[in-house]
Motif scaffolding. Structure first.
Motif, PDB file in Angstrom:
ATOM      1  N   ALA A  20       0.944  -1.420   0.139  1.00  0.00           N
ATOM      2  CA  ALA A  20      -0.295   0.534  -0.473  1.00  0.00           C
ATOM      3  C   ALA A  20       0.945   1.132   0.151  1.00  0.00           C
ATOM      4  O   ALA A  20       0.253   2.627  -0.628  1.00  0.00           O
ATOM      5  N   HIS A  21       1.626   0.653   0.888  1.00  0.00           N
ATOM      6  CA  HIS A  21       2.508   2.211   0.611  1.00  0.00           C
ATOM      7  C   HIS A  21       4.147   2.569  -0.225  1.00  0.00           C
ATOM      8  O   HIS A  21       4.759   3.615   0.659  1.00  0.00           O
ATOM      9  N   THR A  22       3.854   1.807  -0.573  1.00  0.00           N
ATOM     10  CA  THR A  22       5.861   1.460  -1.647  1.00  0.00           C
ATOM     11  C   THR A  22       4.962   1.275  -3.224  1.00  0.00           C
ATOM     12  O   THR A  22       3.853   0.505  -3.427  1.00  0.00           O
ATOM     13  N   ASP A  23       5.732   1.514  -3.994  1.00  0.00           N
ATOM     14  CA  ASP A  23       5.364   1.327  -5.644  1.00  0.00           C
ATOM     15  C   ASP A  23       6.408  -0.090  -5.783  1.00  0.00           C
ATOM     16  O   ASP A  23       7.037  -0.148  -6.821  1.00  0.00           O
ATOM     17  N   LEU A  24       7.127  -0.559  -4.737  1.00  0.00           N
ATOM     18  CA  LEU A  24       8.642  -2.104  -5.075  1.00  0.00           C
ATOM     19  C   LEU A  24       7.470  -2.534  -5.977  1.00  0.00           C
ATOM     20  O   LEU A  24       5.788  -3.316  -5.925  1.00  0.00           O
ATOM     21  N   PRO A  25       7.936  -3.608  -6.670  1.00  0.00           N
ATOM     22  CA  PRO A  25       7.280  -4.679  -6.942  1.00  0.00           C
ATOM     23  C   PRO A  25       6.414  -6.264  -7.024  1.00  0.00           C
ATOM     24  O   PRO A  25       7.574  -6.105  -5.125  1.00  0.00           O
ATOM     25  N   LEU A  26       6.302  -6.398  -6.975  1.00  0.00           N
ATOM     26  CA  LEU A  26       5.179  -7.742  -6.057  1.00  0.00           C
ATOM     27  C   LEU A  26       6.133  -8.475  -5.618  1.00  0.00           C
ATOM     28  O   LEU A  26       6.545  -8.814  -4.059  1.00  0.00           O
ATOM     29  N   ALA A  27       6.566  -9.138  -6.293  1.00  0.00           N
ATOM     30  CA  ALA A  27       8.202  -9.493  -6.086  1.00  0.00           C
ATOM     31  C   ALA A  27       9.042  -9.049  -4.849  1.00  0.00           C
ATOM     32  O   ALA A  27       9.785  -9.948  -3.937  1.00  0.00           O
ATOM     33  N   ARG A  28       9.441  -8.136  -5.315  1.00  0.00           N
ATOM     34  CA  ARG A  28      10.345  -7.699  -4.183  1.00  0.00           C
ATOM     35  C   ARG A  28       9.604  -6.647  -2.579  1.00  0.00           C
ATOM     36  O   ARG A  28       9.964  -7.245  -1.741  1.00  0.00           O
ATOM     37  N   CYS A  29       8.687  -6.654  -2.484  1.00  0.00           N
ATOM     38  CA  CYS A  29       7.509  -6.910  -1.731  1.00  0.00           C
ATOM     39  C   CYS A  29       7.783  -7.892  -1.095  1.00  0.00           C
ATOM     40  O   CYS A  29       7.967  -8.562   0.293  1.00  0.00           O
ATOM     41  N   GLY A  30       7.606  -9.530  -1.938  1.00  0.00           N
ATOM     42  CA  GLY A  30       7.954 -10.355  -1.209  1.00  0.00           C
ATOM     43  C   GLY A  30       9.176 -10.529  -0.200  1.00  0.00           C
ATOM     44  O   GLY A  30       9.662 -11.514   0.600  1.00  0.00           O
ATOM     45  N   GLU A  31      10.435 -10.376  -1.111  1.00  0.00           N
ATOM     46  CA  GLU A  31      11.526 -10.431  -0.661  1.00  0.00           C
ATOM     47  C   GLU A  31      11.514  -9.920   0.517  1.00  0.00           C
ATOM     48  O   GLU A  31      12.702  -9.953   1.264  1.00  0.00           O
ATOM     49  N   ARG A  32      10.886  -8.456   1.116  1.00  0.00           N
ATOM     50  CA  ARG A  32      11.156  -7.897   1.855  1.00  0.00           C
ATOM     51  C   ARG A  32      10.426  -8.168   3.417  1.00  0.00           C
ATOM     52  O   ARG A  32      10.869  -8.149   4.343  1.00  0.00           O
ATOM     53  N   VAL A  33       9.792  -9.439   3.375  1.00  0.00           N
ATOM     54  CA  VAL A  33       9.545  -9.995   4.393  1.00  0.00           C
ATOM     55  C   VAL A  33       9.819 -11.784   4.104  1.00  0.00           C
ATOM     56  O   VAL A  33       8.864 -12.395   4.893  1.00  0.00           O
TER      57      VAL A  33
END
Length: 299
Positions: free
Chosen positions: A256-269
């Motif tokens: 919701a609060h970043t424009d990171l690609p979906l895969a990158r969001c997954g990596e961050r968690v």
């Protein structure tokens, strides 16, 4: 590793009281004071405080959002923002009432019922008329005692303020979690509280890298069964579900609060594989990460 306050679109707000209030761990202001202090309207943008905010709406109507849930505000509504929650005052231009800002340490040592309430509970709830009048009287007394403490410069007043704050929280807060004593008695309940608080801290530090309860149990010196019992007593969730929900919440914040690609969001968690992240998110949220992001953007 994801750390609180590291999302660029979320403003980290640290406890910074007026100089005269420093040392007491709390202060009282109003919605009018909040608006006056915030001409740039930062209050309407996502923010994450490292302190508690208890707000009582005496009059007016508005809206508050806490971690993607909208809460309408009206007379006799109480908002309790806990440290680490991403929230925003969506619309409080016409709202009036007191706000109490306080650090966790302000009421530490005042007993399990008060300390337990600080972990969980709805961000917004309506208060019955009788409790409401007593709550307003409690805030007024707290404000007067705080002013007296500031005038005297007495650090010894901190204990008195802490007890008044505890009474206010017990009046307006939701019932604390039930810690069943069971065969072990009160000592067993106290033990469960300690187990849960240790697990909660470990999850906050490691959820973005470690997704298995067994690893936390080994690190903390407990069995998985012990962690599950203590976590369910505190939150109503088993240890695994509690961990999964924490991972999901951070994933939602990233989407919701970043424009990171979906895969990158997954990596961050902690998901190296995008398909595993999508499956995890869909199982808990009921939608794919992409669909959820689209819905969040349209709100």
């Amino acid at each position: 590793m994801v750390e609180n306050g590291q999302l660029p679109a979320i403003r980290q707000v640290r406890y910074s009281p007026a100089a005269e209030s420093a040392g007491f761990g709390l202060e009282v202001l109003s919605f009018e004071g909040l608006r006056r202090m915030d001409p740039a309207r930062h209050r309407e943008r996502p923010q994450r405080p490292d302190f508690h905010v208890l707000a009582l709406v005496r009059s007016g109507r508005g809206r508050h959002t806490a971690d993607f849930v909208d809460h309408p505000l009206g007379e006799r509504s109480a908002v309790w923002i806990r440290p680490g929650v991403v929230h925003r005052w969506a619309d409080v231009d016409g709202v009036d009432g007191p706000l109490v800002l306080f650090e966790q340490v302000a009421f530490s040592g005042l007993g399990a019922p008060v300390e337990a309430m600080t972990d969980f509970g709805p961000p917004c709830r309506y208060i019955g008329e009788e409790d409401w009048e007593l709550a307003l009287a409690g805030v007024e007394l707290l404000e007067r005692e705080h002013a007296a403490a500031v005038a005297r410069g007495s650090a010894g007043s901190r204990a008195l303020l802490g007890h008044l704050l505890a009474a206010l929280l017990l009046r307006v807060g939701p019932p604390g979690p039930v810690w069943p004593a069971g065969a072990a008695g009160a000592a067993g309940a106290a033990g469960d509280r300690e187990v849960f608080h240790r697990y909660r801290r470990a999850v906050e530090e490691g959820f973005a890298e470690r997704h298995h309860v067994t690893g936390y149990a080994r690190e903390l010196g407990y069995t998985v069964r012990t962690l599950t019992r203590a976590t369910r007593a505190a939150s109503g969730l088993g240890a695994k579900r509690y961990l999964d929900e924490r991972i999901l919440l951070e994933a939602k914040r990233l989407l919701a609060h970043t424009d990171l690609p979906l895969a990158r969001c997954g990596e961050r968690v902690g998901f190296d594989d995008a398909a595993n992240f999508a499956a995890f998110f869909r199982r808990l949220a009921g939608a794919s990460p992409g669909r959820w992001r689209e819905a969040a953007a349209g709100r």
